[in-house]
Design a protein around this motif. Structure first.
Motif, PDB file in Angstrom:
ATOM      1  N   LEU A   2       0.750  -1.160   0.021  1.00  0.00           N
ATOM      2  CA  LEU A   2      -0.249  -0.029  -0.081  1.00  0.00           C
ATOM      3  C   LEU A   2       0.880   1.179   0.101  1.00  0.00           C
ATOM      4  O   LEU A   2       2.042   1.228   0.695  1.00  0.00           O
ATOM      5  CB  LEU A   2      -1.084  -0.121   1.231  1.00  0.00           C
ATOM      6  CG  LEU A   2      -2.407  -0.546   1.176  1.00  0.00           C
ATOM      7  CD1 LEU A   2      -2.369  -1.998   0.723  1.00  0.00           C
ATOM      8  CD2 LEU A   2      -3.123  -0.398   2.253  1.00  0.00           C
ATOM      9  N   SER A   3       0.431   2.290  -0.535  1.00  0.00           N
ATOM     10  CA  SER A   3       1.037   3.598  -0.815  1.00  0.00           C
ATOM     11  C   SER A   3       0.017   4.509   0.127  1.00  0.00           C
ATOM     12  O   SER A   3      -1.006   4.259   0.600  1.00  0.00           O
ATOM     13  CB  SER A   3       1.392   3.943  -1.969  1.00  0.00           C
ATOM     14  OG  SER A   3       0.070   4.464  -2.676  1.00  0.00           O
ATOM     15  N   ALA A   4       0.417   5.844   0.346  1.00  0.00           N
ATOM     16  CA  ALA A   4      -0.175   6.768   1.011  1.00  0.00           C
ATOM     17  C   ALA A   4      -1.689   6.995   0.104  1.00  0.00           C
ATOM     18  O   ALA A   4      -2.704   7.472   0.769  1.00  0.00           O
ATOM     19  CB  ALA A   4       0.316   8.056   1.233  1.00  0.00           C
ATOM     20  N   ALA A   5      -1.353   7.015  -1.071  1.00  0.00           N
ATOM     21  CA  ALA A   5      -2.934   7.306  -1.856  1.00  0.00           C
ATOM     22  C   ALA A   5      -3.768   6.236  -1.750  1.00  0.00           C
ATOM     23  O   ALA A   5      -4.964   6.426  -1.775  1.00  0.00           O
ATOM     24  CB  ALA A   5      -2.192   7.213  -3.225  1.00  0.00           C
ATOM     25  N   ASP A   6      -3.433   4.964  -1.226  1.00  0.00           N
ATOM     26  CA  ASP A   6      -4.408   3.893  -1.000  1.00  0.00           C
ATOM     27  C   ASP A   6      -5.426   4.277   0.009  1.00  0.00           C
ATOM     28  O   ASP A   6      -6.503   3.730  -0.025  1.00  0.00           O
ATOM     29  CB  ASP A   6      -3.597   2.664  -0.860  1.00  0.00           C
ATOM     30  CG  ASP A   6      -2.981   2.230  -2.057  1.00  0.00           C
ATOM     31  OD1 ASP A   6      -3.433   2.415  -3.390  1.00  0.00           O
ATOM     32  OD2 ASP A   6      -2.070   1.787  -2.203  1.00  0.00           O
ATOM     33  N   LEU A   7      -4.872   5.072   1.321  1.00  0.00           N
ATOM     34  CA  LEU A   7      -5.706   5.231   2.140  1.00  0.00           C
ATOM     35  C   LEU A   7      -6.257   6.681   2.221  1.00  0.00           C
ATOM     36  O   LEU A   7      -6.942   6.977   3.195  1.00  0.00           O
ATOM     37  CB  LEU A   7      -5.152   4.885   3.587  1.00  0.00           C
ATOM     38  CG  LEU A   7      -4.456   3.332   3.799  1.00  0.00           C
ATOM     39  CD1 LEU A   7      -3.889   3.286   4.991  1.00  0.00           C
ATOM     40  CD2 LEU A   7      -5.662   2.506   3.739  1.00  0.00           C
ATOM     41  N   ALA A   8      -6.009   7.258   1.407  1.00  0.00           N
ATOM     42  CA  ALA A   8      -6.402   8.738   1.357  1.00  0.00           C
ATOM     43  C   ALA A   8      -7.951   9.025   1.608  1.00  0.00           C
ATOM     44  O   ALA A   8      -8.248   9.880   2.299  1.00  0.00           O
ATOM     45  CB  ALA A   8      -5.863   9.451   0.118  1.00  0.00           C
ATOM     46  N   GLU A   9      -8.567   8.011   0.671  1.00  0.00           N
ATOM     47  CA  GLU A   9      -9.919   8.442   0.994  1.00  0.00           C
ATOM     48  C   GLU A   9     -10.702   8.125   2.192  1.00  0.00           C
ATOM     49  O   GLU A   9     -11.479   8.999   2.911  1.00  0.00           O
ATOM     50  CB  GLU A   9     -10.822   7.517  -0.032  1.00  0.00           C
ATOM     51  CG  GLU A   9     -12.372   7.715  -0.171  1.00  0.00           C
ATOM     52  CD  GLU A   9     -12.605   9.228  -0.605  1.00  0.00           C
ATOM     53  OE1 GLU A   9     -13.797   9.760   0.120  1.00  0.00           O
ATOM     54  OE2 GLU A   9     -11.973  10.008  -1.298  1.00  0.00           O
ATOM     55  N   LYS A  65      -3.273  17.416   5.521  1.00  0.00           N
ATOM     56  CA  LYS A  65      -2.249  17.301   6.051  1.00  0.00           C
ATOM     57  C   LYS A  65      -1.538  15.976   6.454  1.00  0.00           C
ATOM     58  O   LYS A  65      -0.387  15.541   6.440  1.00  0.00           O
ATOM     59  CB  LYS A  65      -2.230  18.316   7.423  1.00  0.00           C
ATOM     60  CG  LYS A  65      -1.018  18.071   8.397  1.00  0.00           C
ATOM     61  CD  LYS A  65      -1.252  19.075   9.556  1.00  0.00           C
ATOM     62  CE  LYS A  65       0.011  19.027  10.505  1.00  0.00           C
ATOM     63  NZ  LYS A  65      -0.395  19.935  11.786  1.00  0.00           N
ATOM     64  N   ILE A  66      -2.673  15.174   6.969  1.00  0.00           N
ATOM     65  CA  ILE A  66      -2.218  13.937   7.269  1.00  0.00           C
ATOM     66  C   ILE A  66      -1.809  13.029   5.863  1.00  0.00           C
ATOM     67  O   ILE A  66      -0.873  12.409   6.023  1.00  0.00           O
ATOM     68  CB  ILE A  66      -3.556  13.326   7.745  1.00  0.00           C
ATOM     69  CG1 ILE A  66      -3.764  13.718   9.127  1.00  0.00           C
ATOM     70  CG2 ILE A  66      -3.330  11.657   7.725  1.00  0.00           C
ATOM     71  CD1 ILE A  66      -5.263  13.286   9.941  1.00  0.00           C
ATOM     72  N   ASN A  67      -2.453  13.178   4.750  1.00  0.00           N
ATOM     73  CA  ASN A  67      -2.153  12.500   3.707  1.00  0.00           C
ATOM     74  C   ASN A  67      -0.993  12.803   3.139  1.00  0.00           C
ATOM     75  O   ASN A  67       0.055  12.297   2.667  1.00  0.00           O
ATOM     76  CB  ASN A  67      -3.166  12.663   2.507  1.00  0.00           C
ATOM     77  CG  ASN A  67      -4.539  11.890   2.806  1.00  0.00           C
ATOM     78  OD1 ASN A  67      -4.618  10.948   3.530  1.00  0.00           O
ATOM     79  ND2 ASN A  67      -5.674  12.578   2.306  1.00  0.00           N
ATOM     80  N   ASP A  68      -0.411  14.042   3.133  1.00  0.00           N
ATOM     81  CA  ASP A  68       0.848  14.445   2.732  1.00  0.00           C
ATOM     82  C   ASP A  68       1.928  14.138   3.760  1.00  0.00           C
ATOM     83  O   ASP A  68       3.110  14.145   3.194  1.00  0.00           O
ATOM     84  CB  ASP A  68       0.936  16.039   2.880  1.00  0.00           C
ATOM     85  CG  ASP A  68       0.042  16.798   1.805  1.00  0.00           C
ATOM     86  OD1 ASP A  68      -0.156  18.109   1.830  1.00  0.00           O
ATOM     87  OD2 ASP A  68      -0.009  16.272   0.701  1.00  0.00           O
ATOM     88  N   ALA A  69       1.565  13.612   4.805  1.00  0.00           N
ATOM     89  CA  ALA A  69       2.531  13.218   5.808  1.00  0.00           C
ATOM     90  C   ALA A  69       2.818  11.759   5.417  1.00  0.00           C
ATOM     91  O   ALA A  69       3.995  11.336   6.118  1.00  0.00           O
ATOM     92  CB  ALA A  69       2.058  13.351   7.389  1.00  0.00           C
ATOM     93  N   GLY A  70       2.202  10.956   4.761  1.00  0.00           N
ATOM     94  CA  GLY A  70       2.625   9.802   4.301  1.00  0.00           C
ATOM     95  C   GLY A  70       1.930   8.549   4.932  1.00  0.00           C
ATOM     96  O   GLY A  70       0.854   8.873   5.807  1.00  0.00           O
ATOM     97  N   LEU A  71       1.866   7.214   4.475  1.00  0.00           N
ATOM     98  CA  LEU A  71       1.235   6.250   4.904  1.00  0.00           C
ATOM     99  C   LEU A  71       1.191   5.973   6.425  1.00  0.00           C
ATOM    100  O   LEU A  71       0.154   5.571   6.965  1.00  0.00           O
ATOM    101  CB  LEU A  71       1.798   4.800   4.149  1.00  0.00           C
ATOM    102  CG  LEU A  71       1.081   3.492   4.412  1.00  0.00           C
ATOM    103  CD1 LEU A  71      -0.306   3.457   3.842  1.00  0.00           C
ATOM    104  CD2 LEU A  71       1.938   2.413   3.912  1.00  0.00           C
ATOM    105  N   ARG A  72       2.245   6.009   7.022  1.00  0.00           N
ATOM    106  CA  ARG A  72       2.265   5.679   8.679  1.00  0.00           C
ATOM    107  C   ARG A  72       1.517   6.737   9.479  1.00  0.00           C
ATOM    108  O   ARG A  72       0.654   6.400  10.257  1.00  0.00           O
ATOM    109  CB  ARG A  72       3.827   5.988   9.045  1.00  0.00           C
ATOM    110  CG  ARG A  72       4.537   4.494   8.679  1.00  0.00           C
ATOM    111  CD  ARG A  72       5.936   4.336   9.228  1.00  0.00           C
ATOM    112  NE  ARG A  72       6.575   3.121   8.885  1.00  0.00           N
ATOM    113  CZ  ARG A  72       6.608   1.926   9.778  1.00  0.00           C
ATOM    114  NH1 ARG A  72       5.794   2.317  10.852  1.00  0.00           N
ATOM    115  NH2 ARG A  72       6.909   0.816   9.359  1.00  0.00           N
ATOM    116  N   GLU A  73       1.606   7.982   8.945  1.00  0.00           N
ATOM    117  CA  GLU A  73       0.782   9.076   9.645  1.00  0.00           C
ATOM    118  C   GLU A  73      -0.815   8.820   9.283  1.00  0.00           C
ATOM    119  O   GLU A  73      -1.682   8.924  10.053  1.00  0.00           O
ATOM    120  CB  GLU A  73       0.926  10.334   9.196  1.00  0.00           C
ATOM    121  CG  GLU A  73       0.196  11.539   9.787  1.00  0.00           C
ATOM    122  CD  GLU A  73       0.519  11.495  11.414  1.00  0.00           C
ATOM    123  OE1 GLU A  73       1.668  11.146  11.939  1.00  0.00           O
ATOM    124  OE2 GLU A  73      -0.451  12.151  12.051  1.00  0.00           O
TER     125      GLU A  73
END
Length: 209
Positions: A146-153, A165-173
């Motif tokens: 998974l990448s950050a884009a996958d959990l963005a929604e 802000k959270i999505n820009d911080a990446g997958l772990r955030e």
């Protein structure tokens, strides 16, 4: 941080290994060990930016079951702070390609050893995720690709005002935020559902590229 992603050699890496294959056959443990050592010398001692470089091979070791029984071996995976081991592997499993000596034998041996390596790390990640630990859940998501884009929604749905802000911080955030809002078990379910949907789409020829 341990890289738990599966390792699959490229065509170029296989070609490099096959140059040294000659008339390779598997008769006993020593032949299997020789193939692994040759692969480690060919791909494991290169510069980091060399496309042939495969550090995962250097983490592998094989062990004979003993002089009285030459039918089994064990493989270990040595990673920082941890050593994982397979159950006993039958040497006859590596002899299937002996009818065509050389490159096919090398592919069977290295391919099997890397398969065992990938399974060990997959099992480690799954085991770690049986505990409600934030770090292990984020590692689980990364392990599944998974990448950050996958959990963005999902993040947008849970906190629209801070989503950017959270999505820009990446997958772990993102995982940390989702756990705070949805709980560990629910986030694990979201990750598994996303991976399952992606795999279904990838296997459907009617799905647009």
């Amino acid at each position: 941080m341990i890289d738990t992603r599966p390792v699959v050699l490229t065509d170029a890496q296989w070609s490099a290994l096959e140059k040294n294959a000659d008339d390779c056959v598997i008769r006993d443990f020593n032949d299997i060990e020789a193939v692994l050592v040759s692969a480690q010398e060919t791909l494991g001692h290169l510069a980091d930016d060399n496309p042939l470089y495969c550090p995962a091979l250097a983490e592998l070791a094989v062990w004979d079951s003993g002089p009285e029984d030459n039918a089994d071996l064990m493989m270990t995976l040595n990673i920082p702070g941890l050593r994982l081991a397979t159950e006993m592997i039958q040497i006859r499993d590596f002899r299937v390609a002996n009818s065509t000596p050389g490159a096919p034998v090398v592919r069977v041996v290295i391919g099997e050893l890397l398969t065992y390596r990938n399974r060990l790390l997959h099992d480690l990640v799954v085991l770690a995720c049986t505990h409600p630990n934030l770090g292990s859940l984020a590692t689980y998501a990364e392990h599944l690709g998974l990448s950050a884009a996958d959990l963005a929604e999902h993040v947008r749905e849970s906190a629209s005002r801070t989503a950017a802000k959270i999505n820009d911080a990446g997958l772990r955030e993102q995982v940390a935020h989702l756990v705070r809002n949805y709980r560990h078990a629910n986030v694990r379910y979201l990750i598994d559902q996303h991976v399952a949907a992606a795999r279904t789409a990838a296997s459907d020829p009617t799905t647009p590229a």
